[in-house]
Design a protein around this motif. Sequence first.
Motif, PDB file in Angstrom:
ATOM      1  N   UNK A  43      91.319  93.724 -22.700  1.00 39.67           N
ATOM      2  CA  UNK A  43      90.127  92.886 -22.823  1.00 39.67           C
ATOM      3  C   UNK A  43      88.980  93.730 -23.359  1.00 39.67           C
ATOM      4  N   UNK A  44      88.404  93.277 -24.472  1.00 38.84           N
ATOM      5  CA  UNK A  44      87.305  93.981 -25.103  1.00 38.84           C
ATOM      6  C   UNK A  44      86.018  93.170 -24.988  1.00 38.84           C
ATOM      7  N   UNK A  45      84.896  93.850 -25.169  1.00 35.60           N
ATOM      8  CA  UNK A  45      83.586  93.214 -25.102  1.00 35.60           C
ATOM      9  C   UNK A  45      82.902  93.339 -26.456  1.00 35.60           C
ATOM     10  N   UNK A  46      82.206  92.279 -26.855  1.00 38.73           N
ATOM     11  CA  UNK A  46      81.461  92.277 -28.112  1.00 38.73           C
ATOM     12  C   UNK A  46      80.047  91.769 -27.843  1.00 38.73           C
ATOM     13  N   UNK A  47      79.036  92.507 -28.344  1.00 43.71           N
ATOM     14  CA  UNK A  47      77.643  92.123 -28.208  1.00 43.71           C
ATOM     15  C   UNK A  47      77.074  91.820 -29.590  1.00 43.71           C
ATOM     16  N   UNK A  48      76.139  90.879 -29.671  1.00 44.57           N
ATOM     17  CA  UNK A  48      75.530  90.610 -30.976  1.00 44.57           C
ATOM     18  C   UNK A  48      74.102  90.113 -30.821  1.00 44.57           C
ATOM     19  N   UNK A  49      73.342  90.271 -31.910  1.00 42.32           N
ATOM     20  CA  UNK A  49      71.975  89.760 -32.005  1.00 42.32           C
ATOM     21  C   UNK A  49      71.728  89.366 -33.449  1.00 42.32           C
ATOM     22  N   UNK A  50      71.089  88.209 -33.652  1.00 42.47           N
ATOM     23  CA  UNK A  50      70.792  87.727 -35.003  1.00 42.47           C
ATOM     24  C   UNK A  50      69.345  87.270 -35.061  1.00 42.47           C
ATOM     25  N   UNK A  51      68.693  87.576 -36.169  1.00 39.61           N
ATOM     26  CA  UNK A  51      67.307  87.173 -36.397  1.00 39.61           C
ATOM     27  C   UNK A  51      67.246  86.313 -37.646  1.00 39.61           C
ATOM     28  N   UNK A  52      66.737  85.067 -37.480  1.00 38.52           N
ATOM     29  CA  UNK A  52      66.565  84.157 -38.606  1.00 38.52           C
ATOM     30  C   UNK A  52      65.084  83.901 -38.831  1.00 38.52           C
ATOM     31  N   UNK A  53      64.691  83.766 -40.086  1.00 36.06           N
ATOM     32  CA  UNK A  53      63.276  83.655 -40.447  1.00 36.06           C
ATOM     33  C   UNK A  53      63.131  82.728 -41.661  1.00 36.06           C
ATOM     34  N   UNK A  54      61.896  82.318 -41.991  1.00 36.70           N
ATOM     35  CA  UNK A  54      61.693  81.389 -43.115  1.00 36.70           C
ATOM     36  C   UNK A  54      61.302  82.064 -44.429  1.00 36.70           C
ATOM     37  N   UNK A  55      61.348  83.386 -44.531  1.00 36.40           N
ATOM     38  CA  UNK A  55      60.876  84.076 -45.736  1.00 36.40           C
ATOM     39  C   UNK A  55      61.867  83.842 -46.883  1.00 36.40           C
ATOM     40  N   UNK A  56      61.431  83.279 -48.006  1.00 34.93           N
ATOM     41  CA  UNK A  56      62.346  82.989 -49.115  1.00 34.93           C
ATOM     42  C   UNK A  56      62.993  84.257 -49.681  1.00 34.93           C
ATOM     43  N   UNK A  57      64.247  84.150 -50.051  1.00 33.82           N
ATOM     44  CA  UNK A  57      65.033  85.186 -50.716  1.00 33.82           C
ATOM     45  C   UNK A  57      65.379  86.379 -49.835  1.00 33.82           C
ATOM     46  N   UNK A  58      64.759  86.498 -48.685  1.00 26.69           N
ATOM     47  CA  UNK A  58      65.078  87.593 -47.763  1.00 26.69           C
ATOM     48  C   UNK A  58      66.167  87.113 -46.801  1.00 26.69           C
ATOM     49  N   UNK A  59      67.305  87.787 -46.747  1.00 26.91           N
ATOM     50  CA  UNK A  59      68.405  87.296 -45.898  1.00 26.91           C
ATOM     51  C   UNK A  59      68.104  87.449 -44.413  1.00 26.91           C
ATOM     52  N   UNK A  60      68.727  86.593 -43.631  1.00 27.47           N
ATOM     53  CA  UNK A  60      68.739  86.779 -42.185  1.00 27.47           C
ATOM     54  C   UNK A  60      69.662  87.957 -41.857  1.00 27.47           C
ATOM     55  N   UNK A  61      69.541  88.495 -40.657  1.00 25.48           N
ATOM     56  CA  UNK A  61      70.340  89.667 -40.298  1.00 25.48           C
ATOM     57  C   UNK A  61      71.008  89.458 -38.944  1.00 25.48           C
ATOM     58  N   UNK A  62      72.241  89.925 -38.847  1.00 29.26           N
ATOM     59  CA  UNK A  62      72.986  89.868 -37.600  1.00 29.26           C
ATOM     60  C   UNK A  62      73.681  91.205 -37.372  1.00 29.26           C
ATOM     61  N   UNK A  63      73.584  91.719 -36.162  1.00 31.54           N
ATOM     62  CA  UNK A  63      74.266  92.946 -35.767  1.00 31.54           C
ATOM     63  C   UNK A  63      75.279  92.594 -34.678  1.00 31.54           C
ATOM     64  N   UNK A  64      76.490  93.117 -34.814  1.00 32.62           N
ATOM     65  CA  UNK A  64      77.518  92.897 -33.792  1.00 32.62           C
ATOM     66  C   UNK A  64      78.230  94.212 -33.489  1.00 32.62           C
ATOM     67  N   UNK A  65      78.343  94.520 -32.199  1.00 39.54           N
ATOM     68  CA  UNK A  65      79.106  95.671 -31.728  1.00 39.54           C
ATOM     69  C   UNK A  65      80.409  95.159 -31.133  1.00 39.54           C
ATOM     70  N   UNK A  66      81.543  95.653 -31.615  1.00 39.51           N
ATOM     71  CA  UNK A  66      82.845  95.232 -31.108  1.00 39.51           C
ATOM     72  C   UNK A  66      83.609  96.432 -30.568  1.00 39.51           C
ATOM     73  N   UNK A  67      83.922  96.373 -29.297  1.00 43.06           N
ATOM     74  CA  UNK A  67      84.727  97.403 -28.652  1.00 43.06           C
ATOM     75  C   UNK A  67      86.192  97.191 -29.061  1.00 43.06           C
ATOM     76  N   UNK A  68      86.854  98.273 -29.502  1.00 35.95           N
ATOM     77  CA  UNK A  68      88.253  98.147 -29.927  1.00 35.95           C
ATOM     78  C   UNK A  68      88.944  99.506 -29.744  1.00 35.95           C
ATOM     79  N   UNK A  69      89.261  99.828 -28.505  1.00 38.43           N
ATOM     80  CA  UNK A  69      89.957 101.078 -28.190  1.00 38.43           C
ATOM     81  C   UNK A  69      91.373 100.746 -27.732  1.00 38.43           C
TER      82      UNK A  69
END
Length: 256
Positions: free
Chosen positions: A58-84
């Motif tokens: 059993x692994x754990x995954x954490x994530x955070x995403x930021x969405x905004x209204x600024x044109x042409x600038x992409x939204x960003x998402x970070x995800x950490x995935x444990x895989x040992x």
Amino acid sequence: MKKYCLAAALSMACLAPAAQADTLLGLYVGVDGWKADNEGSFSYKGNAPQNFNFDDETFVSYYAALEHPVPLVPNIKLRYTELELTGSTRLDKTFSFNGSDYVVGTTVNSVSDLTHIDYTFYYEIFDNDLISIDLGVNAKQFDGEILVKGTTQQGGADYTETVEFSGFVPLVYGRAEAGLPFTGLSVFFEGSFVAIDDSKVQDYQMGIAWEFIDNLAIDVAVKAGYRSMTLELDDVDDINTNIDASGPFAGIQVHF
């Protein structure tokens, strides 16, 4: 790596007070637990790959995403995935790893740390209460190691070899979600894919979510489904892998 991802998520969370619902900023944070059935092989510097019997874990995954209204600038998402992955095999042929040759007929143990961070940049192509579609690009950053322990021809006793590796793998990213009106229920699919030369990486999950808290201040949803990851890495810092990890997952997501 876990500390880095959590620090990034907390930094993004500091922006939340400036948001007015979703009109300015939208912050998503979540955590998943993933029960994976693991199988595959690996090799080092062009040597023949060796299959291992990896434990189900059993692994754990954490994530955070930021969405905004600024044109042409992409939204960003970070995800950490444990895989040992922890595994072993009884050799039916000589296995060479980092200069050591392990003896035929003996048992070799391995710990393969393929834990990684996903950096995703995406655009909301379509977004309303019923249907949302996101498209973008993703990069998986590996900073791990593979440990092999067994009886070598050189020494005739148990010997451990450890190889560290790091690198980025670029992928195409997509996500789609469809909601069932007045229920808080939705179905979703999210995945990243790439196939370049001898490398093939895919990481997708699909399932159902239930938003049981929905107001102007915060939304909270639970979700469950199936996640599958294939890592056919070709010469990433001299490491080659053919790993499959698949199984059910469940998690919780908070939207500010």
